[in-house]
Design a protein around this motif. Sequence first.
Motif, short mmCIF file in Angstrom:
data_model
loop_
_atom_site.label_atom_id
_atom_site.label_comp_id
_atom_site.label_asym_id
_atom_site.label_seq_id
_atom_site.Cartn_x
_atom_site.Cartn_y
_atom_site.Cartn_z
N LEU A 119 0.83 -1.21 0.00
CA LEU A 119 0.00 0.00 0.00
C LEU A 119 0.86 1.26 0.00
O LEU A 119 0.56 2.24 -0.69
N ASN A 120 1.93 1.23 0.78
CA ASN A 120 2.80 2.40 0.89
C ASN A 120 3.50 2.72 -0.42
O ASN A 120 3.56 3.87 -0.85
N GLU A 121 4.02 1.70 -1.06
CA GLU A 121 4.82 1.92 -2.26
C GLU A 121 3.97 2.43 -3.42
O GLU A 121 4.44 3.23 -4.24
N GLN A 122 2.73 2.00 -3.50
CA GLN A 122 1.91 2.32 -4.67
C GLN A 122 0.85 3.37 -4.38
O GLN A 122 -0.20 3.41 -5.02
N THR A 130 -5.68 8.98 3.42
CA THR A 130 -6.92 8.29 3.10
C THR A 130 -6.73 6.78 3.04
O THR A 130 -7.54 6.01 3.58
N ILE A 131 -5.66 6.35 2.39
CA ILE A 131 -5.39 4.92 2.27
C ILE A 131 -5.13 4.30 3.64
O ILE A 131 -5.60 3.19 3.94
N PHE A 132 -4.41 5.02 4.49
CA PHE A 132 -4.14 4.54 5.84
C PHE A 132 -5.44 4.39 6.63
O PHE A 132 -5.66 3.39 7.33
N ALA A 133 -6.33 5.39 6.53
CA ALA A 133 -7.59 5.35 7.27
C ALA A 133 -8.46 4.18 6.80
O ALA A 133 -9.06 3.46 7.61
N PRO A 391 -6.10 8.38 13.35
CA PRO A 391 -6.80 7.24 13.95
C PRO A 391 -5.96 5.96 13.86
O PRO A 391 -5.45 5.61 12.81
N MET A 392 -5.85 5.27 14.99
CA MET A 392 -5.12 4.00 15.07
C MET A 392 -5.86 3.10 16.05
O MET A 392 -5.51 3.04 17.23
N PRO A 393 -6.89 2.38 15.61
CA PRO A 393 -7.69 1.60 16.53
C PRO A 393 -6.91 0.57 17.32
O PRO A 393 -7.08 0.42 18.52
N ASP A 394 -6.02 -0.17 16.67
CA ASP A 394 -5.24 -1.20 17.37
C ASP A 394 -3.97 -1.44 16.58
O ASP A 394 -3.99 -2.10 15.55
N LEU A 405 2.63 4.78 5.92
CA LEU A 405 1.35 5.32 5.49
C LEU A 405 0.88 6.46 6.40
O LEU A 405 -0.09 7.13 6.07
N ASP A 406 1.54 6.64 7.52
CA ASP A 406 1.17 7.71 8.45
C ASP A 406 1.47 9.05 7.80
O ASP A 406 2.62 9.33 7.43
N PRO A 407 0.48 9.93 7.63
CA PRO A 407 0.74 11.22 6.95
C PRO A 407 1.67 12.14 7.73
O PRO A 407 2.11 13.15 7.19
N ARG A 408 1.99 11.81 8.98
CA ARG A 408 2.90 12.66 9.76
C ARG A 408 4.36 12.39 9.47
O ARG A 408 5.23 13.13 9.95
N VAL A 409 4.68 11.33 8.72
CA VAL A 409 6.08 10.99 8.49
C VAL A 409 6.42 11.19 7.02
O VAL A 409 5.55 11.18 6.16
N ASP A 410 7.70 11.36 6.77
CA ASP A 410 8.22 11.52 5.41
C ASP A 410 9.40 10.57 5.25
O ASP A 410 10.48 10.82 5.78
N ILE A 411 9.17 9.47 4.55
CA ILE A 411 10.21 8.45 4.40
C ILE A 411 11.43 9.00 3.68
O ILE A 411 12.58 8.65 3.99
N SER A 412 11.23 9.90 2.71
CA SER A 412 12.34 10.39 1.89
C SER A 412 13.35 11.20 2.70
O SER A 412 14.52 11.27 2.34
N SER A 413 12.92 11.83 3.79
CA SER A 413 13.82 12.65 4.59
C SER A 413 14.17 12.02 5.92
O SER A 413 14.71 12.69 6.80
N ASP A 414 13.86 10.74 6.07
CA ASP A 414 14.07 10.09 7.37
C ASP A 414 15.56 9.89 7.66
O ASP A 414 16.32 9.44 6.80
N VAL A 415 15.96 10.23 8.88
CA VAL A 415 17.34 10.02 9.33
C VAL A 415 17.35 9.29 10.67
O VAL A 415 18.25 9.48 11.49
#
Length: 499
Positions: A119-122, A130-133, A391-394, A405-415
Motif C-alpha cells: 500500500l505504501n509503495e503504490q 486516506t489509504i491509511f484510514a 486514527p489508530m484503533p489497534d 502510510l502515516d501522513p505525519r512521516v516523510d520516508i524520503s527525509s528520514d534520518v
Amino acid sequence: MLSSVGAFSSLYFATLMLLLSSGLFNTFMGVRLTAISVSEVWIGGLIAVYYLGLVFGARMGHRLIMGVGHIRAYAASAAIVTICVLVQILIDSMYVWLLLRFLAGAAMVVQFMGIESWLNEQSDNSQRGTIFAIYMVFSSLGTVLGQLSLTLFPHLNYEPLVFVAICSAFSLVPVAITRRSHPPLQVPAPINARYYVDRVPLSLMVLLVAGMLTGAFYGLAPVYAVRVHLSSEQAALFVAVSVAAGVLAQWPVGWLADRMNRVKLIRINAICLLVLAIPLWGWFEAPFWFLLVFSALFGILQFTLYPLGAAFANDNVDPERRVGLSAILYMVYGLGACLGPLLAGGLMTYIGSNLYYIFVAACGLALVLLVRPQKVLGDHLSQDAPTNFVPMPDSLQSSAAAVALDPRVDISSDVSHDPVFEDLPPVEERVPATTESTAVERQAEDEAVEATLAEDDKRVDPVAGSSGGLDDSGNPADVDSSGGAQEAESKRKPSDPAP
C-alpha cells in the motif's frame, strides 16, 4: 475515497479476512478454554506469546520478503498460520499450543508487512492519509466480524478453528492473483532508542500501559464474560461492542485531541478508566445490557490511548526521526501486550475472575499518577507541533511497516538510523562560527606571506637588483634583476593581489 478502495480492493479484502480469522480465534480460545476449566494464566500466556511473535517476527519478515518477494512471502506465511491453527485441532498439549501461537504471530506479521508495504509503495503522498484510514477501517471491521462470527457456532467444539483456517487460507487468494507489481522493501536500519527514551518517556509509558490493556482485553475479556455467566454468543458480542466503539470513537477523540491539551486528554482518559472499572469489581451481578454499555465505554477509552500517546510523541520528536519513533512505539506497545495478559491472567487465577477490571483500574491509576500536565515543559516541541491526530484503533493488528502510510512521516527525509548529537548547537549557530574560524586562519596565512615578502624586499639591492649585492671578487653579482621579483611573485598566493 471510492477510487482508493477500488484501487487496492484485493489488499483490503485480504486484510479483512486476515483480521476476521485472528479476531475469531482469540475470542474462541478464551471462551473454549474457560469452559474446560483451563487456568487464566495459560489463556493469558497464549495471547502473550502471539503478540510476542508479532513483535519479534518483523526482522525475519523483512529478510523473507527481500529474499523471495511479497507474494511468495505472504503465501508461505498464510500457509504457516493455517497449519498452526489446524495442528491445534490434532494436539491438545498447552506447551505445543504456546509454540504454535508464537509461530502464528511471527508469520502473521509477515502478512501485515507485505500488505502495508505494498500500500505504501503504490500510493501518492496526497493519498496516504486516506489509504491509511481505509486500511485501519478494514482491519477493525475484520476484528469486529471475527467476534460476531462466533455466534454462528453454538457448540464450543473445533468447528470455529476450521472456520479460522478457512479464512486464513482465503486471505491468500486476492494477494496471489493480484496484477500489481512487487514493491521494493528497504532494509531496516538500527535505531537509536536512547534518543526516543530521552525525548518522549511519558509517551512510552502511555503506550506500554495501552498495550497491557489491549493484550489483556483480547485474551481475558471473553474469560471475564464467561465468568459472569454470559453465554458464548453474549461473550462474543461483549467483545465486539468494545472494538466497534473504539473504532467509531477515533474521529471525535481526534477532533478533541487537535483542539485541547493532549496530556490533559490522556489524563482524563485514565481517570475515566479508573472510575468506570470500579462498578465491575464484582459488587453486584450486572445485567447484560449494563455490561454492553460499559464494554462500549471501555472500548472508547482503551482503543484511543494508543493514538493519543502517539500524537503526543510526534509533537516532541523532530520530523525526520518520526519513522524510528513509530517503530519504537510499536515495540513498546507490543511489550505491553505481552505483559498485560500474563499479569491479568495471574491475578484472575489466584485471586478471582473479577480481578480483570481491577487490573484495568490499576492501569488507569498508574496513568493518572504518571501523566501530569504540570510536568510537561515543552522543551522538545517540534516546529510543526501540534501534529495531526491519526486514527489508530489497534496497532497490533498491523505491523511497523504501516508507519510509512502515516501522513505525519516523510520516508524520503528520514534520518532515524543516523547518530544523534544532542550536545552540538543547532546548524544555524554552527555555520557562522565555522566561517569565522576559517576567515581568521586565512588572514593569519596572508600575514605570514606578507612578512616573508617584506624580508625578501629588504635583501634585494635597489641598484643591481640582486639579493647578494657583490660576488666573491667584489664585483656586482651577475643576476637578472627580475629574479628577485620572480622569486617574490612565486611566493605570493594566487588569491593575493598583484603588487
